[in-house]
Design an enzyme around this catalytic site. Sequence first.
Site, short mmCIF file in Angstrom:
data_model
loop_
_atom_site.label_atom_id
_atom_site.label_comp_id
_atom_site.label_asym_id
_atom_site.label_seq_id
_atom_site.Cartn_x
_atom_site.Cartn_y
_atom_site.Cartn_z
N LYS A 73 -45.04 32.43 30.49
CA LYS A 73 -43.70 32.06 30.07
C LYS A 73 -43.00 31.42 31.19
CE LYS A 73 -39.88 32.74 26.88
NZ LYS A 73 -39.16 33.65 26.00
N SER A 148 -38.06 32.08 21.33
CA SER A 148 -38.08 30.97 22.46
C SER A 148 -39.52 30.89 23.26
CB SER A 148 -37.27 31.41 23.39
OG SER A 148 -37.42 32.69 24.01
N SER A 172 -38.33 36.76 20.29
CA SER A 172 -39.08 35.51 21.01
C SER A 172 -40.37 35.73 21.09
CB SER A 172 -38.49 35.17 21.99
OG SER A 172 -37.17 34.38 21.84
N1 GLN Z 1 -33.87 33.55 18.82
C1 GLN Z 1 -33.19 34.54 19.59
C2 GLN Z 1 -31.89 33.99 20.14
O1 GLN Z 1 -31.79 32.89 20.14
C3 GLN Z 1 -34.03 35.61 20.30
C4 GLN Z 1 -34.24 34.86 21.50
C5 GLN Z 1 -35.04 35.95 22.32
O2 GLN Z 1 -35.94 36.72 21.77
N2 GLN Z 1 -35.29 35.73 23.66
O3 GLN Z 1 -31.40 34.77 20.81
#
Ligand code: GLN
Length: 489
Positions: A73, A148, A172
């Site tokens: 990532k 994400s 994420s």
């Molecule tokens: N979707 C969640 C957010 O927008 C989690 C994001 C993540 O785990 N980095 O914060």
Amino acid sequence: MIKELHEKLIKGETTSVKLTEEYFEKIKNRDKEIQAYLTLTKDLAIKQANFIDEKIKKGDEIEILSGIPVAIKDNICIEGIRTTAASKILDNYIAPYDATVIKKLKEKGAVILGKTNMDEFAMGSSTENSAYQITKNPNDIERVPGGSSGGSAAAVAEDEAVWALGSDTGGSIRQPASFCGIVGLKPTYGRVSRHGLLAMASSLDQIGPLTKTVEDAAIVLSEIIGEDKKDATSAPSFDKRYENYLTGDISKIKIGIPKEYLEKGLDEDIKNKFQEAIQQFRKLGAEIKEISLPHSKYSLSTYYLIMPSEVSSNLARFDGIKYGLRVDDKESSGFKENGIPRTLFETYLDSREYGFGSEVKRRIMLGTYALSAGYYDAYYLKAQKVRALIKRDFEEAFREVDFIFSPTTPEVAFKIGEKTSDLLKMYLSDIFTIAANLSGVPGISFPIGKIKKDGKDLPIGGQLMGKWFDEEGILNAAHTFEINYSQPI
Ligand code: GLN
């Protein structure tokens, strides 16, 4: 997967260079459509692959991840490689050091194919917040891969990498794994060093694997865990091989089903598959028990105070001076259009205004507000207190049961553009995953079935959460389910 490839490498049925080239060929053919990768690191990959092939030729022993292609990532630093976190503000940022996990992977001979797309600074659930591209879900390219870590999940699901690393702050790793039909593990907070992970919300962030099988997740976890002097929150650990705990026997375990998770907002098809999965766990000998996590209704609001507060603090460092983009770099003059020199403050403002996307700005503003004098007690402090209650729910639940089982998400992968104008709906896709970050417990998402939508088979994920540092427990339960009921992707 990893084990088989490892066997092939040591038996000489393939070489790491050959394998690596095959993967770059797959990327070339498929990634135009899927758009999982932001940067490819071919030189690095081939160099590492050659090194491993030499070792094998000499008859030296190689590690389990040696010579096997992996995707990373783009918020994890690799020395000398562009690291953007999918943000314009880091467009030209070359990481000057390796994250601890990367150092470990390099030492073990892993072959890094490239950096994957994500929501900017890991803020989002669909990769639509990337400043560069929208990754497509390999199961249906009109749908998002989740986020994400959407690029990492899509790369693995489309077999553009054998496995990938992601990060999980509120879901994420698990949510995109669920949307793409693969396995995603968020370890216990502190299990894996965060050094070299571009911080989103430091008290919630964890690095973890996205893999095709639960066994692969166990193998990767064994290779990346450990205490790290460079991360004061990393926990001591002993050399542990998680794959040795995959007994395939869960006949003595108790699984709790949190009643609050099934109350409302859950897609009917997911509910049905989830009920089926409960029966399957029963058949495998597990005892199923309804439990209560009474404060789970506050998870989302607690998260959306604590996370932005930490975001506003962590992202203050991107000021147009220290890292990456500086707006007056463009003219390299330091002057504005009217010829007046730009002040330092204007450089900060312009760089942040131009460099950050709207979701990132929204969260910085929310967090700054929640932390400001006069509001701190009402918002941030209150949220921390509720967080303690959420954690206590888990402590109490784990007195009664070994694991907690739920769907990973309330819906299957949604269409691109479907939720971008309704943020609350977007935020709700993490409703079942967030509590694991707030409390720190480990969670794994694994496929429990598929449903048909618009003529496409869309995967559904189940989530198992376990006691702090009991990764071996949830891995074994998910593995036992997988070998009995899941079809490999
Ligand atoms: N979707 C969640 C957010 O927008 C989690 C994001 C993540 O785990 N980095 O914060």
